[in-house]
Design a protein around this motif. Structure first.
Motif, PDB file in Angstrom:
ATOM      1  N   MET A 174       0.869  -1.130  -0.059  1.00 50.28           N
ATOM      2  CA  MET A 174      -0.009  -0.028   0.211  1.00 50.28           C
ATOM      3  C   MET A 174       0.703   1.234  -0.055  1.00 50.28           C
ATOM      4  SD  MET A 174      -3.004   1.218   2.835  1.00 50.28           S
ATOM      5  CE  MET A 174      -1.823   1.378   4.317  1.00 50.28           C
ATOM      6  N   TYR A 175       0.399   2.207  -0.748  1.00 45.06           N
ATOM      7  CA  TYR A 175       1.027   3.410  -0.639  1.00 45.06           C
ATOM      8  C   TYR A 175       0.452   4.518   0.258  1.00 45.06           C
ATOM      9  CZ  TYR A 175       3.452   2.133  -4.848  1.00 45.06           C
ATOM     10  OH  TYR A 175       4.441   1.211  -5.874  1.00 45.06           O
ATOM     11  N   ILE A 176       1.296   5.012   1.176  1.00 41.74           N
ATOM     12  CA  ILE A 176       0.748   6.240   1.815  1.00 41.74           C
ATOM     13  C   ILE A 176       1.281   7.538   1.431  1.00 41.74           C
ATOM     14  CG2 ILE A 176       0.570   7.294   3.931  1.00 41.74           C
ATOM     15  CD1 ILE A 176       0.526   4.362   5.230  1.00 41.74           C
ATOM     16  N   TYR A 177       0.582   8.395   0.961  1.00 39.40           N
ATOM     17  CA  TYR A 177       1.028   9.724   0.495  1.00 39.40           C
ATOM     18  C   TYR A 177       0.878  10.670   1.761  1.00 39.40           C
ATOM     19  CZ  TYR A 177       0.236   7.117  -3.947  1.00 39.40           C
ATOM     20  OH  TYR A 177       0.388   6.111  -4.785  1.00 39.40           O
ATOM     21  N   ILE A 178       2.013  11.339   2.327  1.00 31.44           N
ATOM     22  CA  ILE A 178       1.736  12.349   3.154  1.00 31.44           C
ATOM     23  C   ILE A 178       2.058  13.646   2.462  1.00 31.44           C
ATOM     24  CG2 ILE A 178       2.461  13.259   5.467  1.00 31.44           C
ATOM     25  CD1 ILE A 178       3.599  10.419   6.063  1.00 31.44           C
ATOM     26  N   MET A 179       1.003  14.557   2.741  1.00 35.77           N
ATOM     27  CA  MET A 179       1.238  15.945   2.029  1.00 35.77           C
ATOM     28  C   MET A 179       0.755  17.126   3.100  1.00 35.77           C
ATOM     29  SD  MET A 179      -1.005  17.283  -1.081  1.00 35.77           S
ATOM     30  CE  MET A 179      -0.448  18.857  -2.079  1.00 35.77           C
ATOM     31  N   ARG A 180       1.848  17.933   2.823  1.00 35.46           N
ATOM     32  CA  ARG A 180       1.482  19.258   3.602  1.00 35.46           C
ATOM     33  C   ARG A 180       0.615  20.211   2.769  1.00 35.46           C
ATOM     34  NH1 ARG A 180       5.708  23.985   5.128  1.00 35.46           N
ATOM     35  NH2 ARG A 180       4.057  25.159   6.527  1.00 35.46           N
ATOM     36  N   HIS A 181      -0.146  20.912   3.294  1.00 35.45           N
ATOM     37  CA  HIS A 181      -1.064  21.835   2.524  1.00 35.45           C
ATOM     38  C   HIS A 181      -0.107  22.859   1.836  1.00 35.45           C
ATOM     39  CE1 HIS A 181       0.071  25.158   5.103  1.00 35.45           C
ATOM     40  NE2 HIS A 181      -0.139  24.402   6.332  1.00 35.45           N
ATOM     41  N   GLY A 182      -0.856  23.305   0.792  1.00 35.78           N
ATOM     42  CA  GLY A 182      -0.390  24.559  -0.086  1.00 35.78           C
ATOM     43  C   GLY A 182       0.025  25.861   0.750  1.00 35.78           C
ATOM     44  N   ASP A 183       0.636  26.728   0.125  1.00 34.06           N
ATOM     45  CA  ASP A 183       0.865  28.005   0.647  1.00 34.06           C
ATOM     46  C   ASP A 183      -0.358  28.657   1.130  1.00 34.06           C
ATOM     47  OD1 ASP A 183       3.048  30.310   1.026  1.00 34.06           O
ATOM     48  OD2 ASP A 183       1.642  31.125  -0.146  1.00 34.06           O
ATOM     49  N   ALA A 184      -0.324  29.226   2.170  1.00 33.92           N
ATOM     50  CA  ALA A 184      -1.511  30.022   3.039  1.00 33.92           C
ATOM     51  C   ALA A 184      -1.360  31.285   3.273  1.00 33.92           C
ATOM     52  CB  ALA A 184      -2.085  29.269   3.841  1.00 33.92           C
ATOM     53  N   LEU A 185      -2.462  32.124   3.195  1.00 37.28           N
ATOM     54  CA  LEU A 185      -2.154  33.485   3.666  1.00 37.28           C
ATOM     55  C   LEU A 185      -1.995  33.618   5.109  1.00 37.28           C
ATOM     56  CD1 LEU A 185      -5.499  35.191   1.624  1.00 37.28           C
ATOM     57  CD2 LEU A 185      -3.158  35.034   0.976  1.00 37.28           C
ATOM     58  N   THR A 186      -1.667  34.769   5.586  1.00 38.63           N
ATOM     59  CA  THR A 186      -1.171  34.727   7.176  1.00 38.63           C
ATOM     60  C   THR A 186      -2.043  36.092   7.581  1.00 38.63           C
ATOM     61  OG1 THR A 186       0.472  36.325   6.183  1.00 38.63           O
ATOM     62  CG2 THR A 186       1.171  34.237   6.660  1.00 38.63           C
TER      63      THR A 186
END
Length: 159
Positions: free
Chosen positions: A1-13
């Motif tokens: 099984m593949y697990i893809y760990i992703m961080r969210h994209g660039d966000a406003l501050t």
């Protein structure tokens, strides 16, 4: 099984509530790039992403929406365990139970935040990799349910 760990994209501050921070235009672009990369990976490896697990924070949900335009996940769940202060061990147990309940499960995409994505990677691989995830990056783990452990086989880093 593949697990893809992703961080969210660039966000406003500069938002009063962290969980309500939306993606910036650049973050949307990054997430679209990530979706195209993930789609190509699944085609090249004759697999799919059947489950999406997503933090309830707005930027993670928006990232997942953009990625999902390319990969068309069959089942999506918002998990409060994927907020930045989530517990990697609890997620590891959750993923093992998910995989055991569906032996045909080929791929799971998790969209979350630093530092959790880094800690979760360490937990799932059984070693301290201390990976710093840039926004919209994905690390793919080839995960063995039998051994409850995996190893990183590839990564995507957004422009």
């Amino acid at each position: 099984m593949y697990i893809y760990i992703m961080r969210h994209g660039d966000a406003l501050t500069n938002f009063k509530f962290d969980e309500l921070r939306p993606l910036s235009d650049y973050g949307v672009f990054q997430a679209m790039q990530a979706g195209k990369w993930l789609k190509q990976f699944t085609v090249d490896h004759h697999t799919d992403v059947s489950v999406g697990l997503v933090s309830p924070f707005l930027r993670a949900l928006q990232t997942f929406e953009q990625v999902n335009e390319s990969i068309k996940v069959k089942s999506t769940t918002e998990l409060t365990e994927l907020i930045p202060s989530g517990k990697p061990i609890a997620l590891h147990v959750y993923l093992d139970q998910l995989a055991q309940s569906d032996p045909d499960l080929k791929g799971v995409l998790l969209v979350s935040h630093m530092p959790l994505v880094s800690f979760l990677l360490d937990e799932l691989c059984g070693q301290h990799l201390s990976e710093i995830f840039s926004t919209a990056s994905i690390l793919c783990i080839d995960y063995s349910v039998e051994h409850a452990s995996g190893q990183v086989i590839t990564r995507f880093i957004a422009d």
